[in-house]
Design an enzyme around this catalytic site. Structure first.
Site, PDB file in Angstrom:
ATOM      1  N   HIS A 150      -4.133   3.485  -3.198  1.00  0.00           N
ATOM      2  CA  HIS A 150      -3.795   2.616  -2.183  1.00  0.00           C
ATOM      3  C   HIS A 150      -3.535   1.420  -2.245  1.00  0.00           C
ATOM      4  CE1 HIS A 150      -6.794   1.583   1.394  1.00  0.00           C
ATOM      5  NE2 HIS A 150      -6.167   0.098   0.844  1.00  0.00           N
ATOM      6  N   GLU A 171     -17.170  -3.994  24.383  1.00  0.00           N
ATOM      7  CA  GLU A 171     -16.866  -5.846  25.399  1.00  0.00           C
ATOM      8  C   GLU A 171     -15.368  -5.267  23.938  1.00  0.00           C
ATOM      9  OE1 GLU A 171     -20.980  -6.208  25.080  1.00  0.00           O
ATOM     10  OE2 GLU A 171     -20.394  -5.263  23.929  1.00  0.00           O
ATOM     11  N   HIS A 204       0.772  -1.069  -0.321  1.00  0.00           N
ATOM     12  CA  HIS A 204      -0.259  -0.051  -0.022  1.00  0.00           C
ATOM     13  C   HIS A 204       0.942   0.992  -0.286  1.00  0.00           C
ATOM     14  CE1 HIS A 204      -2.269  -3.246   1.872  1.00  0.00           C
ATOM     15  NE2 HIS A 204      -3.734  -2.223   1.584  1.00  0.00           N
ATOM     16  N   HIS A 253     -27.729 -15.243  25.311  1.00  0.00           N
ATOM     17  CA  HIS A 253     -26.787 -15.537  25.908  1.00  0.00           C
ATOM     18  C   HIS A 253     -26.649 -16.855  26.661  1.00  0.00           C
ATOM     19  CE1 HIS A 253     -28.433 -11.760  26.484  1.00  0.00           C
ATOM     20  NE2 HIS A 253     -28.218 -11.605  27.587  1.00  0.00           N
TER      21      HIS A 253
END
Length: 666
Positions: free
Chosen positions: A258, A412, A20, A474
């Site tokens: 890029h 999280e 890149h 869960h």
């Protein structure tokens, strides 16, 4: 100086036939402003404790940092740049910590670098509050970040940057490469956020509209950001407008520069356009001299060394503690301490949930390890990651409170990646917690911890269908199995208080990788052990109950050990002798020597039970070369009380006994 970066970037990418070049070429002047005028570092000692930390969050542009490290005098010779992206080079496709001298963290998955940087800045702020004394700022460095649109589009950047603003991490200084281009083209079609206002809403200082190709303008913005840091005004975002692939006459400003080589013709045109009349990988002596940071870096460290010597003379205990913790060493005689704590827990013999056993272990360890730094993603009361004498990290109108417990909020992924940054910085043993099923949100940060081999502890509670009524959203089913598949991740699923303490002992003593500790919501019975058996718990798998002339070996982990123990008794009533093997950590057990593993697995048929996906357990049956069966889950869970669920899914003493008998009588 900037054109040297451009030349090295396009030459290395062309030689590798991949890479890149656009970002390094576009950020070259920004790099000059930071690395030549502000960055505090010593190329001769990349691990100097009080160096500034630099994070290349947009890690795909790795030739930028490789060029900078080479030019400023790190142990990264030009041959390594010529070997960019080649096997065993020090210049891999994305920056990797402990591979390239001067690289602070492994960056590639976008957004995680900035989250790591939040952890680095947090560690600096906490250590400064703990160790600095009047006139002795032994911890006093900034964390600088380069990032691009991709990092800002990833949701983790919101999690991490929001918390950084809330906690006022003033020494975090971020340079945003606003070039308007990503792989698919012009980002305005899919990324139209008002980034300055977004960061202002987080409580950051924002310096907008900086010309990223004007070294003096970027220099002035960094100076302003450092002033913000000195006044403790919160983190700073510097918005630098740049042209991706700057210098390339035909490709600059487009997605074509890029992530692909420019090609020989365009490289030649670029050399002409920027006035770089040198062969590939050739840097003039005067450019090397302008970039060389070795003399200045050595002087800066020498000044700090003198400061630390004076600090050591006046505060010898604190200085020794700082050196110990930054080295990642545990207190002297900690192995004996760990053995004592394990014996104390065994003597208590409590029947409690292993999440509570984990909290008890944290409480014991926190008294021995001031470097323990923990918290939870808005589940402290469920994960039980606080302890009686912990102090919450806070920033409010009264100032900053440097504690050892962090409320991460519902973040999280951001939590896990920031904790990787804390581990990378040094000085702390970090841990963070959530429900096991939400490890999915954190998964890539867990992978990065394992890849980087850093001591980070991931605490996951509510470890099976045993959590009950919250239902399948869960209830983790595949999570333990998939975490065990991560190379270099130690996964522990303890069966009682003793195994919970052993898991924590192992995690804090391990210096070469992370650990995931999985704990139950429900109470689990204490398992009595002899002294010899107690000593084997740390091996990850051991014979919990041995029986002469056993006809079957029962293997279980976590809450299912109770089923295995009851099955052993049921089989005995039917005249069938059975052994019980507890396997709290398959990863640790797999590292034991062949003789030990053979002794544990035995030569009798093997029956395994775990309330999760079963595939990984068959390797032990194959290893032992015996008949075997595994009881577990092949579907998602249901919403019901735990007892009803175990019965519904056939994870009971009766079913396990039937399975074991079938092996014996087959």
């Amino acid at each position: 100086m900037a054109n040297a970066i451009r030349a090295l970037a396009m030459d290395a990418v062309q030689a590798a036939k991949s890479g890149h070049p656009g970002m390094p070429m576009g950020m070259a002047e920004i790099a000059v402003a930071l690395w030549a005028r502000h960055l505090k570092h010593n190329p001769q000692n990349p691990l100097w404790a009080d160096r500034d930390r630099f994070v290349l969050s947009n890690g795909h542009g790795s030739m930028l940092i490789y060029a900078l490290l080479h030019l400023t005098g790190y142990d990264l010779p030009i041959e390594e740049l010529k070997n960019f992206r080649q096997l065993h080079s020090k210049t891999p496709g994305h920056p990797e910590v402990d591979i390239t001298p001067g690289v602070e963290t492994t960056t590639g998955p976008l957004g995680q670098g900035i989250a790591n940087a939040v952890g680095l800045a947090l560690a600096e702020k906490l250590l400064a509050a703990e160790f600095n004394e009047a006139g002795f700022p032994v911890v006093d460095h900034n964390t600088y970040v380069f990032l691009g649109d991709g990092c800002l589009m990833e949701g983790i950047s919101h999690e991490a940057c929001s918390l950084a603003g809330t906690l006022g991490l003033s020494k975090l200084i971020v340079m945003y490469d606003d070039n308007g281009i990503s792989i698919d083209g012009e980002v305005e079609h899919w990324f139209a956020d008002n980034t300055p206002q977004r960061f202002e809403a987080y409580g950051w200082n924002v310096i907008p509209d900086v010309n990223g190709h004007d070294v003096d303008a970027v220099d002035a913005a960094i100076a302003q950001a450092k002033q913000n840091a000195a006044l403790d005004k919160g983190p700073t975002l510097i918005c630098c407008k740049t042209n991706i692939g700057e210098g390339s006459p035909n490709l600059a400003g487009t997605d074509k520069v890029h992530g692909a080589p420019l090609g020989d013709a365009e490289i030649a045109a670029t050399r002409a356009a920027i006035g770089w009349a040198h062969a590939p990988f050739e840097i003039p002596a005067e450019v090397y001299n302008a970039w060389d940071a070795q003399v200045e870096g050595a002087a800066r460290q020498s000044a700090w060394d003198k400061l630390f010597d004076a600090y050591s003379a006046k505060f010898p205990a604190k200085a020794a503690e700082f050196k110990r913790r930054m080295a990642g060493d545990l207190p002297a005689q900690f192995e004996q301490t760990a053995a004592r704590l394990l014996a104390e827990v065994a003597a208590k013999g409590e029947t409690i949930a292993t999440r509570k056993a984990s909290q008890n272990a944290i409480t014991l360890l926190a008294a021995e390890l001031p470097e323990l730094l923990g918290g939870s993603a808005d589940l402290t009361g469920s994960n039980l990651t606080n302890w009686p004498k912990c102090v919450a990290v806070r920033r409010n109108a009264d100032g900053f409170t440097a504690g050892n417990h962090i409320n991460w909020g519902v973040r999280e992924f951001g939590m896990s990646a920031a904790l990787n940054g804390v581990a990378l910085h040094g000085g702390y043993i970090p841990f963070g917690a959530t429900f096991l099923t939400f490890s999915d949100y954190s998964r890539n940060a867990l992978r990065m911890a394992a890849l980087m081999k850093k001591r980070n502890i991931f605490v996951f509670t509510h470890d099976s269908i045993g959590l009950g009524e919250d239902g399948p959203t869960h209830q983790p089913v595949e999570h333990a199995a998939t975490l065990r598949l991560l190379p270099n991740m130690d996964v522990w699923r303890p069966a009682d208080t003793v195994e919970s303490m052993a898991a924590w002992n192992s995690a804090v003593q391990r210096k070469d990788g992370p650990s995931a500790l999985l704990f139950s919501r429900q109470n689990l019975p204490f398992l009595a052990r002899s002294e010899n058996v107690l000593a084997s718990v740390a091996k990850g798998g051991y014979v919990l109950v041995d029986t002469p002339n056993a006809k079957v070996t029962l293997i279980a982990t976590g809450s299912e050990i109770e089923i295995a123990m009851n099955t052993q008794k049921a089989l005995a009533e039917k005249g069938v002798a059975a052994r019980v093997v507890s396997m709290p950590s398959t990863n640790v057990f797999d590292r034991q020597d062949t003789a030990y593993k053979a002794q544990v697995l035995g030569s009798a048929p093997i029956a395994v039970i775990e309330a999760g996906i079963t595939d990984g357990w068959y390797k032990y049956i194959a290893h032992a070369g015996v008949k075997g069966t595994v009881l577990g889950m092949s579907t998602f869970g249901e919403s019901a009380p735990a007892g009803a669920l175990f019965k519904y899914f056939g994870l009971t003493t009766e079913k396990f006994t039937e399975a074991a008998l079938a092996l014996v009588t087959a």
